[in-house]
Design a protein around this motif. Structure first.
Motif, PDB file in Angstrom:
ATOM      1  N   ARG A  11      34.191  46.718  40.365  1.00  0.00           N
ATOM      2  CA  ARG A  11      34.243  47.994  39.645  1.00  0.00           C
ATOM      3  C   ARG A  11      35.584  48.694  39.833  1.00  0.00           C
ATOM      4  N   GLN A  12      36.104  48.624  41.054  1.00  0.00           N
ATOM      5  CA  GLN A  12      37.343  49.354  41.323  1.00  0.00           C
ATOM      6  C   GLN A  12      38.573  48.717  40.697  1.00  0.00           C
ATOM      7  N   THR A  13      38.460  47.479  40.287  1.00  0.00           N
ATOM      8  CA  THR A  13      39.643  46.827  39.704  1.00  0.00           C
ATOM      9  C   THR A  13      39.410  46.401  38.259  1.00  0.00           C
ATOM     10  N   GLY A  14      38.205  46.660  37.736  1.00  0.00           N
ATOM     11  CA  GLY A  14      37.919  46.215  36.383  1.00  0.00           C
ATOM     12  C   GLY A  14      37.913  44.706  36.241  1.00  0.00           C
ATOM     13  N   THR A  15      37.425  44.036  37.269  1.00  0.00           N
ATOM     14  CA  THR A  15      37.375  42.573  37.285  1.00  0.00           C
ATOM     15  C   THR A  15      35.913  42.153  37.311  1.00  0.00           C
ATOM     16  N   LYS A  16      35.565  41.038  36.681  1.00  0.00           N
ATOM     17  CA  LYS A  16      34.192  40.550  36.791  1.00  0.00           C
ATOM     18  C   LYS A  16      34.003  39.903  38.147  1.00  0.00           C
ATOM     19  N   VAL A  17      32.787  40.020  38.650  1.00  0.00           N
ATOM     20  CA  VAL A  17      32.442  39.429  39.947  1.00  0.00           C
ATOM     21  C   VAL A  17      32.793  37.943  39.991  1.00  0.00           C
ATOM     22  N   GLU A  18      32.461  37.249  38.916  1.00  0.00           N
ATOM     23  CA  GLU A  18      32.739  35.799  38.868  1.00  0.00           C
ATOM     24  C   GLU A  18      34.232  35.517  38.958  1.00  0.00           C
ATOM     25  N   THR A  19      35.009  36.399  38.373  1.00  0.00           N
ATOM     26  CA  THR A  19      36.458  36.213  38.395  1.00  0.00           C
ATOM     27  C   THR A  19      36.995  36.365  39.819  1.00  0.00           C
ATOM     28  N   ILE A  20      36.424  37.296  40.558  1.00  0.00           N
ATOM     29  CA  ILE A  20      36.850  37.483  41.948  1.00  0.00           C
ATOM     30  C   ILE A  20      36.546  36.230  42.755  1.00  0.00           C
ATOM     31  N   ARG A  21      35.349  35.673  42.563  1.00  0.00           N
ATOM     32  CA  ARG A  21      35.009  34.430  43.275  1.00  0.00           C
ATOM     33  C   ARG A  21      35.938  33.300  42.832  1.00  0.00           C
ATOM     34  N   PHE A  22      36.283  33.308  41.551  1.00  0.00           N
ATOM     35  CA  PHE A  22      37.208  32.307  41.024  1.00  0.00           C
ATOM     36  C   PHE A  22      38.586  32.432  41.692  1.00  0.00           C
ATOM     37  N   TYR A  23      39.075  33.649  41.869  1.00  0.00           N
ATOM     38  CA  TYR A  23      40.363  33.854  42.540  1.00  0.00           C
ATOM     39  C   TYR A  23      40.292  33.352  43.980  1.00  0.00           C
ATOM     40  N   GLU A  24      39.171  33.596  44.630  1.00  0.00           N
ATOM     41  CA  GLU A  24      39.022  33.129  46.013  1.00  0.00           C
ATOM     42  C   GLU A  24      39.071  31.607  46.076  1.00  0.00           C
ATOM     43  N   LYS A  25      38.307  30.982  45.178  1.00  0.00           N
ATOM     44  CA  LYS A  25      38.236  29.518  45.182  1.00  0.00           C
ATOM     45  C   LYS A  25      39.600  28.911  44.896  1.00  0.00           C
ATOM     46  N   ASN A  26      40.430  29.647  44.153  1.00  0.00           N
ATOM     47  CA  ASN A  26      41.740  29.129  43.781  1.00  0.00           C
ATOM     48  C   ASN A  26      42.875  29.670  44.651  1.00  0.00           C
ATOM     49  N   GLY A  27      42.506  30.200  45.794  1.00  0.00           N
ATOM     50  CA  GLY A  27      43.510  30.539  46.797  1.00  0.00           C
ATOM     51  C   GLY A  27      44.353  31.763  46.502  1.00  0.00           C
ATOM     52  N   LEU A  28      43.906  32.646  45.618  1.00  0.00           N
ATOM     53  CA  LEU A  28      44.671  33.861  45.361  1.00  0.00           C
ATOM     54  C   LEU A  28      44.207  34.999  46.250  1.00  0.00           C
ATOM     55  N   LEU A  29      42.944  34.977  46.574  1.00  0.00           N
ATOM     56  CA  LEU A  29      42.344  36.029  47.383  1.00  0.00           C
ATOM     57  C   LEU A  29      41.788  35.352  48.631  1.00  0.00           C
ATOM     58  N   PRO A  30      42.178  35.823  49.834  1.00  0.00           N
ATOM     59  CA  PRO A  30      41.684  35.161  51.048  1.00  0.00           C
ATOM     60  C   PRO A  30      40.166  35.333  51.194  1.00  0.00           C
ATOM     61  N   GLU A  31      39.530  34.336  51.783  1.00  0.00           N
ATOM     62  CA  GLU A  31      38.091  34.412  52.003  1.00  0.00           C
ATOM     63  C   GLU A  31      37.773  35.559  52.942  1.00  0.00           C
ATOM     64  N   PRO A  32      36.893  36.451  52.520  1.00  0.00           N
ATOM     65  CA  PRO A  32      36.527  37.559  53.405  1.00  0.00           C
ATOM     66  C   PRO A  32      35.483  37.088  54.412  1.00  0.00           C
ATOM     67  N   SER A  33      35.243  37.885  55.441  1.00  0.00           N
ATOM     68  CA  SER A  33      34.143  37.569  56.356  1.00  0.00           C
ATOM     69  C   SER A  33      32.833  37.856  55.627  1.00  0.00           C
ATOM     70  N   ARG A  34      31.740  37.457  56.249  1.00  0.00           N
ATOM     71  CA  ARG A  34      30.436  37.583  55.606  1.00  0.00           C
ATOM     72  C   ARG A  34      29.515  38.488  56.418  1.00  0.00           C
ATOM     73  N   THR A  35      28.590  39.126  55.719  1.00  0.00           N
ATOM     74  CA  THR A  35      27.556  39.912  56.406  1.00  0.00           C
ATOM     75  C   THR A  35      26.474  38.953  56.902  1.00  0.00           C
ATOM     76  N   GLU A  36      25.481  39.502  57.604  1.00  0.00           N
ATOM     77  CA  GLU A  36      24.360  38.675  58.073  1.00  0.00           C
ATOM     78  C   GLU A  36      23.651  38.001  56.904  1.00  0.00           C
ATOM     79  N   GLY A  37      23.536  38.712  55.816  1.00  0.00           N
ATOM     80  CA  GLY A  37      22.859  38.160  54.635  1.00  0.00           C
ATOM     81  C   GLY A  37      23.748  37.281  53.787  1.00  0.00           C
TER      82      GLY A  37
END
Lengths: 134, 134
Positions: B13-39
Motif C-alpha cells: 500500500r505504501q509504495t503502490g506495488t502489488k503484493v505479488e510484485t514484491i515477492r517477485f522482487y525478492e525472488k529476483n534479488g532486488l529486495l533482501p529476504e526479510p525475517s519471518r514472524t512465528e506464523g
DNA sequence: TTATGACCCTATAGCGTATACAGGGTCATG
DNA sequence: CATGACCCTGTATACGCTATAGGGTCATAA
C-alpha cells in the motif's frame, strides 16, 4: 517435385525471418499449416510466402499479432468495407502516439536527473538522490 | 511486536506495488529476504520500504531490473565515484531517445498509410496494399 | 468461543513475441 | 557411404509482472 514449393529455410531467407519464428507463426494461427513432404518437411507454396511477407511488414510497422490476424482476415475478404482496416491502423497509430508522448516526458525527467550529476562520489550523486525516498 | 515492522500488505500500500510484485522482487534479488514472524509472515523493516520505493521510482523512469540491481549496489557504496551511476542513467536515456526516434519514423509511415485510405472496399484499400507484397 | 473475513503463504502457469537448445531424422553432395 | 546442411518436435528461456489454486494465520465481532 514442383519447383515453386519452398522449404521453411527458403521462406526464412526470403523474408528475413528466423525459421523458429515461422513455426511460431504457424502454431499461433497466423500462417496456415502447409502440406508436408514424404520426409515430413513443411512444403510451402507462393501464397505462404505472400502471407508471411504481409506479416513481417505489419510487424515492422509495430502491429501486434492479434491486429495482424485481424488484418489478414480482412484482406481475405476483399469485397468488404475497409473501415475495419482503417480502425485497426488508426488504433495502432494512437498507441504509437501515446508511447511517443510518454517517452518524451520520460526523457525530460532523465535529462533533468542526469544534468544535475556532477560525477563526484555516490553519496553526493543527484541521480541516486532523485531515486531515493525523501 | 515492534511497531516499525511491516507486513507485505503495508509495503504494498505504501509504495503502490502489488503484493505479488514484491515477492517477485525478492525472488529476483532486488529486495533482501526479510525475517519471518512465528506464523511465517514476512516482517519488513523501514530499510525494506526505502529500497522498494527506490525500485519503484526507478521502474517509473523505465530502468530495467538489471539496471536497478546495479544502481542499488552502487547506492550501497556511497564513497565510490558516481561515474558508474551516470553511465547507467545515460545509457538508459540513449535507449529512450532511440525508441522515440524509431517510433516517430514509425508514426510517419502510419500517417502516410492511413491518410491514403479512402475507406471504400478492402480490395482498393491502400492500407492492405501497403502491407501486401508487390 | 467460535465464526467470519482479511490477510498471508507456496507453487505454478500465463501474458506477448520470439529465441535457443536438445536430441533426433532427412537429404544432397563428394 | 560419410559428411554437413537442413529439417523435425518439444521444451526452456527472456522480460516484468499478474493471476490462480489451495491452503494457513490473525484480528475482530457476535
Amino acid at each position: 517435385m514442383n519447383s515453386s514449393i519452398l522449404t521453411i529455410g527458403h521462406l526464412a531467407r526470403q523474408t528475413g525471418t528466423k525459421v523458429e519464428t515461422i513455426r511460431f507463426y504457424e502454431k499461433n494461427g497466423l500462417l496456415p499449416e502447409p502440406s508436408r513432404t514424404e520426409g515430413n518437411y513443411r512444403a510451402y507454396e507462393p501464397d505462404h510466402l505472400n502471407r508471411l511477407s504481409f506479416i513481417r511488414r505489419a510487424r515492422d510497422l509495430g502491429f501486434s499479432l492479434d491486429q495482424i490476424r485481424a488484418l489478414l482476415t480482412l484482406s481475405d475478404n476483399r469485397g468488404q468495407s475497409c473501415a475495419a482496416v482503417d480502425a485497426i491502423a488508426s488504433e495502432h497509430r494512437a498507441e504509437v502516439e501515446k508511447k511517443i508522448t510518454d517517452l518524451m516526458a520520460l526523457k525530460a525527467e532523465l535529462d533533468r536527473m542526469i544534468d544535475q550529476c556532477e560525477c563526484g562520489i555516490v553519496d553526493d550523486c543527484r541521480i541516486i538522490e532523485t531515486l531515493s525516498p525523501k
